[in-house]
Motif scaffolding. Sequence first.
Motif, PDB file in Angstrom:
ATOM      1  N   GLU A  59      11.167 -48.709  48.731  1.00  0.00           N
ATOM      2  CA  GLU A  59      11.005 -50.658  48.343  1.00  0.00           C
ATOM      3  C   GLU A  59      12.630 -50.396  48.649  1.00  0.00           C
ATOM      4  O   GLU A  59      12.835 -51.708  50.027  1.00  0.00           O
ATOM      5  N   GLN A  60      13.274 -50.133  48.017  1.00  0.00           N
ATOM      6  CA  GLN A  60      14.930 -50.157  47.604  1.00  0.00           C
ATOM      7  C   GLN A  60      15.103 -49.241  49.256  1.00  0.00           C
ATOM      8  O   GLN A  60      16.748 -50.036  49.285  1.00  0.00           O
ATOM      9  N   ALA A 106       8.744 -48.026  44.502  1.00  0.00           N
ATOM     10  CA  ALA A 106       9.500 -48.746  44.138  1.00  0.00           C
ATOM     11  C   ALA A 106      10.923 -48.159  44.590  1.00  0.00           C
ATOM     12  O   ALA A 106      11.891 -49.171  45.377  1.00  0.00           O
ATOM     13  N   GLU A 146       3.266 -50.159  41.301  1.00  0.00           N
ATOM     14  CA  GLU A 146       4.103 -49.758  42.075  1.00  0.00           C
ATOM     15  C   GLU A 146       4.052 -50.754  43.823  1.00  0.00           C
ATOM     16  O   GLU A 146       3.083 -50.838  43.872  1.00  0.00           O
ATOM     17  N   PRO A 147       5.329 -50.731  44.182  1.00  0.00           N
ATOM     18  CA  PRO A 147       5.338 -51.488  45.876  1.00  0.00           C
ATOM     19  C   PRO A 147       4.228 -50.548  46.351  1.00  0.00           C
ATOM     20  O   PRO A 147       4.522 -49.842  46.769  1.00  0.00           O
ATOM     21  N   ARG A 196       1.506 -54.868  46.027  1.00  0.00           N
ATOM     22  CA  ARG A 196       1.649 -53.283  45.090  1.00  0.00           C
ATOM     23  C   ARG A 196       0.650 -52.875  45.397  1.00  0.00           C
ATOM     24  O   ARG A 196      -0.293 -53.574  45.144  1.00  0.00           O
ATOM     25  N   GLN A 203      16.129 -57.674  50.296  1.00  0.00           N
ATOM     26  CA  GLN A 203      15.863 -57.396  49.041  1.00  0.00           C
ATOM     27  C   GLN A 203      15.708 -58.641  48.228  1.00  0.00           C
ATOM     28  O   GLN A 203      16.240 -58.888  47.111  1.00  0.00           O
TER      29      GLN A 203
END
Length: 345
Positions: free
Chosen positions: A56-57, A53, A35-36, A21, A210
């Motif tokens: 990352e998704q 985020a 945030e990532p 992060r 994930q």
Amino acid sequence: MTVSLEQLRRCHVAVDLGAARTRVYIKGLGLVVDEPSAAAVNTRTGSLIAVGALAEQMTGRTPDYIRVVRPVSGGTVVDIEMAQRMLRQLLGEKLRRQLRRKPRLRAAASTPHDSDPLAQRAAVETLVGLGARRVELVDTLIAAAVGCGLPVEQPTATMIMVCGAATTQIAVLSLGSIVTAVRIPIGGDAIDHAVIEHLRQYHELMLPSQSVRPLQLALSGIGPTPHGPTVTEIHGRDVATGLARSVQVDTDSVRQALHRPLTAVLDGLGKVLRGCPPDLVADLADCGIMMVGGSALLPGLDQMLRDATGMPVHIAERPDVCSVLGLGAMLDGKIRPMVLDPLGC
């Protein structure tokens, strides 16, 4: 400390670029970004599609022309240009305008212990590209110790363990400096990899990207300690057929898979204690070990350290943000060094 507290008080912004992060602290505003450290890029045009985020998704779910990259690895910037672009988007136009108003913008950044000059230069160039005229570097161990409230400026020993995504850093601090420290290339990612390899080898199951982290795999309550359910159901993809499949996993075997990478952490802990003066080790018997970092929340890890060392082990109140909060406390002038009056001759 790497720099004096007086120099840090002149800084306007602090950045903690981690492998997992990215966090930004602005003087007077507090923590504004958490945030990532991920960015999605269109490889055809080079344009940035998403950061943080949302990026990352997208991991593992993108078409061929979209690539999710991580410009930070092991606490070190490996792609300076992408790190700058990611930080600009994470800050947003409003905060960037506010920082541009500073005539001589100063920034502070945390760097892993014993990082090489190239890694330090990469961190400096990343922030210079955002408009910083001067960049101060602070050891992550000291910043995290300040952020979790340890009395680092006192003549007593304090021990801190920073459990990151790519590395684990362990140190004994006294009088605002590091007495002895070690950095181990084992972190949360290595623990994730151990679980993935175990399920692939013994159950022929591949996990979605994930669903890797043990804390998100219904492993809470298992950890490295023999408590919790004896069997856990895990969903994934069959290696041979490619179809979705669920398996009942024996938690004892998962526990053994977690123990293997953690053995290196215990070895590093013993190395730090052996290199510490006896008087400071006596202090540690009372105050114990403070754990910070996102991987410090792995269930049972604190108890494993208690059993191995016989010392009290504590987890910080907000272990994931201790480093950037420590930098922020230095920027705000909340840390007062112990003043030593010179002795008269």
